[in-house]
Design an enzyme around this catalytic site. Structure first.
Site, short mmCIF file in Angstrom:
data_model
loop_
_atom_site.label_atom_id
_atom_site.label_comp_id
_atom_site.label_asym_id
_atom_site.label_seq_id
_atom_site.Cartn_x
_atom_site.Cartn_y
_atom_site.Cartn_z
N ARG A 98 3.76 12.32 4.20
CA ARG A 98 2.84 11.39 4.84
C ARG A 98 3.51 10.02 4.99
O ARG A 98 4.23 9.60 4.10
CB ARG A 98 1.56 11.24 4.02
CG ARG A 98 0.69 12.47 3.99
CD ARG A 98 -0.55 12.21 3.12
NE ARG A 98 -1.50 13.29 3.18
CZ ARG A 98 -1.51 14.34 2.36
NH1 ARG A 98 -0.61 14.45 1.41
NH2 ARG A 98 -2.43 15.28 2.48
N ARG B 120 -1.19 5.94 10.46
CA ARG B 120 -1.01 7.09 9.60
C ARG B 120 -0.27 8.20 10.33
O ARG B 120 -0.44 8.39 11.53
CB ARG B 120 -2.37 7.64 9.13
CG ARG B 120 -3.13 6.69 8.27
CD ARG B 120 -4.40 7.34 7.74
NE ARG B 120 -5.23 7.94 8.77
CZ ARG B 120 -6.25 7.32 9.37
NH1 ARG B 120 -6.56 6.09 9.06
NH2 ARG B 120 -6.97 7.95 10.28
N TYR C 178 -0.38 13.56 13.56
CA TYR C 178 -0.40 14.68 12.62
C TYR C 178 0.32 15.84 13.27
O TYR C 178 -0.05 16.27 14.37
CB TYR C 178 -1.84 15.05 12.25
CG TYR C 178 -2.47 13.95 11.43
CD1 TYR C 178 -2.42 14.00 10.04
CD2 TYR C 178 -3.06 12.86 12.04
CE1 TYR C 178 -2.96 12.97 9.28
CE2 TYR C 178 -3.59 11.82 11.28
CZ TYR C 178 -3.54 11.90 9.91
OH TYR C 178 -4.06 10.88 9.15
N CYS D 9 9.07 5.33 -1.14
CA CYS D 9 8.70 6.74 -1.31
C CYS D 9 7.92 6.90 -2.62
O CYS D 9 8.21 6.24 -3.61
CB CYS D 9 9.94 7.63 -1.39
SG CYS D 9 10.83 7.80 0.15
N GLU E 188 2.48 12.18 -3.98
CA GLU E 188 1.04 12.31 -3.79
C GLU E 188 0.40 12.71 -5.11
O GLU E 188 1.05 13.32 -5.96
CB GLU E 188 0.74 13.40 -2.76
CG GLU E 188 1.01 13.03 -1.34
CD GLU E 188 -0.06 12.12 -0.76
OE1 GLU E 188 -1.24 12.25 -1.12
OE2 GLU E 188 0.32 11.30 0.08
N ARG F 269 -6.47 15.98 9.52
CA ARG F 269 -7.34 15.19 10.39
C ARG F 269 -7.37 15.82 11.77
O ARG F 269 -6.77 15.31 12.72
CB ARG F 269 -6.84 13.74 10.49
CG ARG F 269 -7.02 12.88 9.27
CD ARG F 269 -8.48 12.63 8.89
NE ARG F 269 -9.31 12.07 9.93
CZ ARG F 269 -9.59 10.77 10.04
NH1 ARG F 269 -9.11 9.91 9.18
NH2 ARG F 269 -10.37 10.34 11.01
#
Length: 124
Positions: free
Chosen positions: A91, A8, A109, A76, A79, A117
């Site tokens: 993201r 991630r 991140y 792509c 969200e 996070r």
């Protein structure tokens, strides 16, 4: 044993600007590659999502340019527009085949996305 693992990553931009979206995405994918020593031959696909306020560019273009992954499937998507969610956020989920266990994967991140996070944002 080989596992399919998701790596991630997330970042934010200040403005809905093509060059800014590309630069932030390139920086994010570069750090994800470096931290996890990703070999493109191990990548099965990359999912990229953006918040509804980013529509100036496809971040997949920046992933392809930075990583040179011409044959890696990139997707792509938007969200879910949840009220109060982090604005101008990009993201990534890079899926790789690896021998690493889940705790060895280094998620990334950057910028304002470190709030998503904080427990993972500083890991190296």
């Amino acid at each position: 044993m080989i596992y399919n693992r998701g790596i991630r990553g997330a970042t934010t931009v200040e403005h809905n600007d093509r060059d800014e979206i590309y630069a932030a995405t390139e920086a994010l994918v570069a750090e994800m590659i470096e931290r996890n020593a990703i070999d493109p031959e191990t990548v099965s696909n990359v999912w990229i999502t953006v918040t509804h306020d980013l529509d100036a560019a496809f971040p997949a273009v920046a992933v392809r340019k930075r990583a040179g992954w011409d044959f890696v499937p990139l997707m792509c998507a938007l969200e879910v527009p949840v009220e109060g969610s982090l604005p101008r956020c990009i993201r990534l989920m890079i899926q790789v085949n690896t021998e690493k266990n889940q705790r060895e994967i280094r998620h990334v991140y950057q910028q304002g996305a470190t709030v998503l996070r904080p427990d993972l944002a500083g890991q190296k």
